[in-house]
Design a protein around this motif. Structure first.
Motif, PDB file in Angstrom:
ATOM      1  N   ALA A 282      44.945  40.179  50.529  1.00 53.48           N
ATOM      2  CA  ALA A 282      44.407  39.159  49.639  1.00 53.48           C
ATOM      3  C   ALA A 282      44.442  39.724  48.084  1.00 53.48           C
ATOM      4  O   ALA A 282      43.301  40.391  47.903  1.00 53.48           O
ATOM      5  CB  ALA A 282      43.225  38.333  49.869  1.00 53.48           C
ATOM      6  N   SER A 301      49.489  37.442  47.712  1.00 52.09           N
ATOM      7  CA  SER A 301      48.945  37.452  49.193  1.00 52.09           C
ATOM      8  C   SER A 301      49.864  37.717  50.111  1.00 52.09           C
ATOM      9  O   SER A 301      50.990  37.085  49.901  1.00 52.09           O
ATOM     10  CB  SER A 301      48.105  36.069  49.325  1.00 52.09           C
ATOM     11  OG  SER A 301      48.986  35.101  49.038  1.00 52.09           O
ATOM     12  N   ASN A 558      43.180  34.025  44.349  1.00 54.82           N
ATOM     13  CA  ASN A 558      43.398  34.138  45.947  1.00 54.82           C
ATOM     14  C   ASN A 558      42.817  32.977  46.666  1.00 54.82           C
ATOM     15  O   ASN A 558      41.538  33.071  46.610  1.00 54.82           O
ATOM     16  CB  ASN A 558      43.295  35.521  46.356  1.00 54.82           C
ATOM     17  CG  ASN A 558      44.181  36.298  45.883  1.00 54.82           C
ATOM     18  OD1 ASN A 558      45.194  36.110  45.595  1.00 54.82           O
ATOM     19  ND2 ASN A 558      43.744  37.688  45.663  1.00 54.82           N
TER      20      ASN A 558
END
Length: 638
Positions: A282, A301, A558
């Motif tokens: 992430a 990610s 994220n």
């Protein structure tokens, strides 16, 4: 002179009261005999004339007092010659990311908002427009908190969108004079788009940034550097000196790598990170820059890839398939039609009908359900294919087979634009060792050609996860199995049956993410990041769940994909980089605009052309004068 409240003129009926008082207030005189009548008669006459004059003057003073008070309550005013048509004002305040550029101790957006608050009168009425919001006919004081707390918007409006939205905010009467006031840095504006627009008179207040130097993280992508590692390549642009700049990579909140910026082979600025292939990331990429800070961060990610399940059904040899669909990425199964376990069909991601002579209903029906549930399918005909059996199945997809041809045909063309070959070849190959097919079938329908024969007919065609070969691939009928082209073709189709989620997606653009999970009837997936969460549009299949993105999310970051309180994986969203691309280009104000140095000069011109002189104060003063006149008359005259 005009009256704001002419209905109050009914108050002039009060003038009857002093008139009635004057008429009814008659003084009676009693006769008294005196010896010198002549002298008394002269004194009486003079006294009577003085009293009559006083009464008339008092009457006029009282009538004037009442009239002045009534008219003052009617709010009289006079206007200038230029206010025959009422002005309709729309104020457009650009709050795009380019307005983050520095201006003295603040930024361009804060400066423009302060210009409005400090120079517009509190009761000034106008319509207000930004990148993401609009307000119809509001006063300055009503927008104070909105202007003080106005945030930057990732939206970028075109000239046509600004024109359309501002036109919707103008009042409907054609007699109204329309004006559009624009507060912007004019980054990326196209003057030619305003040359033909006559929807309003446009007045511009351009504001120039102190510096246009900007460092931007443009994009990032992955390259496989080995069996166990991946290279994360980060591309940047900069108007400043990047020799001392560095790009940092964070996994959640932990700094895991930091590297310098170098010039790549193509002249682009880039930074490179090497990470393990099975990393769950992430990530946040960051570079230091004091100007447009939104493009200093790029969210990426990675999830641990799951194995893709591939099933080959048929008696034809499948050893070449097992060498392509290797165990590190795929779980490959092979079964004859007679020994097929139908219960495993719905668990697969890709099914290959490998040179079956006929497609019985017992097979075609569950395979059709499999495709409708989002599965991928490859159909390879056999040398002795029963065309009617195949077409009964393929017609449901808008395709089919035609009669067999037994003449040799070279395979010579590749559709490099097809998604199957996306990012497969570094350059378009024009000359290679052409494979051939000894027998082949014609293909019907609107499937897009992927690989073609020399005569222009398709060798492989596909659409929406369904792929159809025109010839069998067994050794005696075609040497395509020995061609280097077969590996990237089938491998790409296999990977595409459960594609790995992209490194990131762009906010505002449509995107699809497939997850290896099947939801129950009432279950949903939710995306969340600190301070923001939403439920995306989602579709559940028997083997996977597909998430659709478009208007949401609206915030970069994220995002955790939450299922029953657990995080399935991360997916990243970033703002578009269009503002960064345009930030270094000179801003151009369209020549049809009238430009002003500041808001004070603009509002001063507006007030001069729409000046309204209020007269009610003068009538109040006049009423006071009449009152004073009455008091003086009462004191001085007898």
């Amino acid at each position: 002179m005009q009256l704001q409240y002419p209905e109050l003129l009914w108050g002039l009926l009060l003038l009857i009261l002093p008139i009635l008082v004057h008429l009814l207030r008659l003084r009676r005189y009693r006769k008294t005999p005196f010896t010198n009548v002549k002298v008394l008669q002269r004194i009486f006459s003079e006294s009577n004339r003085s009293s009559q004059l006083k009464k008339w003057l008092l009457l006029l003073a009282r009538l004037g007092l009442i009239s002045a008070l009534v008219i003052s309550f009617c709010k009289p005013f006079i206007t200038s010659d230029n206010t025959d048509n009422k002005k309709d004002i729309v104020v457009y305040l650009d709050n795009s990311f380019s307005m983050q550029a520095r201006w003295k101790n603040s930024n361009l957006l804060e400066h423009s908002a302060q210009e409005i608050l400090q120079n517009f009168p509190e009761d000034f009425r106008f319509s207000f427009l930004t990148q993401s919001e609009s307000f119809t006919q509001v006063r300055t004081k009503e927008l104070q908190q909105k202007l003080l707390n106005l945030e930057f918007s990732p939206a970028t409006l075109t000239a046509e969108e600004i024109q359309l939205r501002s036109s919707a905010l103008f009042s409907s009467p054609d007699s109204t004079e329309r004006e559009l006031w624009v507060f912007s840095d004019f980054t990326g504006w196209k003057p030619q788009a305003w040359e033909e627009w006559n929807g309003a008179r446009v007045k511009a207040l351009p504001i120039e940034a102190e510096t246009r130097q900007n460092i931007s993280i443009d994009s990032a992508f992955l390259e496989r550097s080995g069996t166990e590692t991946l290279d994360l390549i980060v591309l940047l642009t900069s108007d400043a000196d990047m020799e001392r700049s560095a790009v940092s990579l964070y996994n959640r909140e932990v700094l895991i790598a930091k590297t310098g910026v170098e010039q790549g082979a193509g002249g682009d600025l880039e930074a490179q990170f090497t990470i393990p292939a099975d990393t769950e990331l992430a990530g946040t990429l960051q570079v230091s820059d004091s100007d447009l800070f939104y493009d200093n961060t790029l969210y990426v990610s990675l999830s641990k890839p799951g194995k893709i399940r591939v099933l080959s059904i048929g008696a034809a040899p499948a050893d070449y398939l097992s060498r392509i669909f290797t165990s590190d990425t795929f779980t490959f199964l092979q079964s004859s039609l007679r020994e097929l376990d139908y219960s495993i069909l719905e668990q697969q991601h890709l099914i290959i009908l490998n040179e079956l002579e006929t497609l019985p209903t017992s097979l075609s029906s569950p395979v059709l359900d499999f495709v409708e549930q989002g599965g991928s399918l490859i159909v390879i005909p056999s040398e002795n294919t029963q065309i009617s059996s195949y077409n009964q199945f393929l017609n449901g997809f808008g395709s089919g087979l035609e009669q067999r041809s037994d003449s040799d045909n070279l395979i010579t063309s590749i559709n490099f634009e097809h998604p199957v070959f996306q990012d497969v070849f570094e350059k378009q190959i024009q000359n290679f060792e052409y494979p051939k097919a000894r027998i082949h079938y014609g293909l019907q329908g609107a499937f897009q050609q992927i690989i073609g024969f020399q005569d222009g007919s398709p060798f492989l065609a596909g659409r929406d996860g369904i792929y159809l070969f025109a010839a069998p691939l067994s050794g005696v009928n075609s040497n395509f199995r020995k061609s280097p082209l077969i590996v990237p073709t089938l491998y790409s189709i296999g990977r595409g049956s459960l594609p790995r989620a992209d490194l990131y997606f762009q906010i505002g653009q449509k995107a699809v993410v497939d997850l290896e999970i099947s939801l129950q009837e009432d279950e949903i997936l939710k995306l969340q990041t600190p301070g923001y969460d939403f439920i995306p549009l989602q579709q559940s299949f028997s083997r996977k769940t597909r998430l659709y993105f478009g208007p949401e999310p609206a915030v970069s970051g994220n995002y955790e994909i939450d299922y029953r309180g657990d995080t399935l994986q991360y997916v990243s969203f970033n703002y578009p980089r269009l503002e960064s691309i345009q930030a270094s280009t000179p801003s151009v104000v369209p020549s049809t605009f009238e430009t002003y140095s500041d808001a004070s000069s603009l509002i001063a011109e507006y007030q001069n052309t729409t000046r309204v002189t209020l007269l009610w104060k003068w009538f109040v003063i006049l009423a006071v004068l009449f009152l004073m006149a009455e008091m003086i008359l009462q004191k001085t005259m007898r």
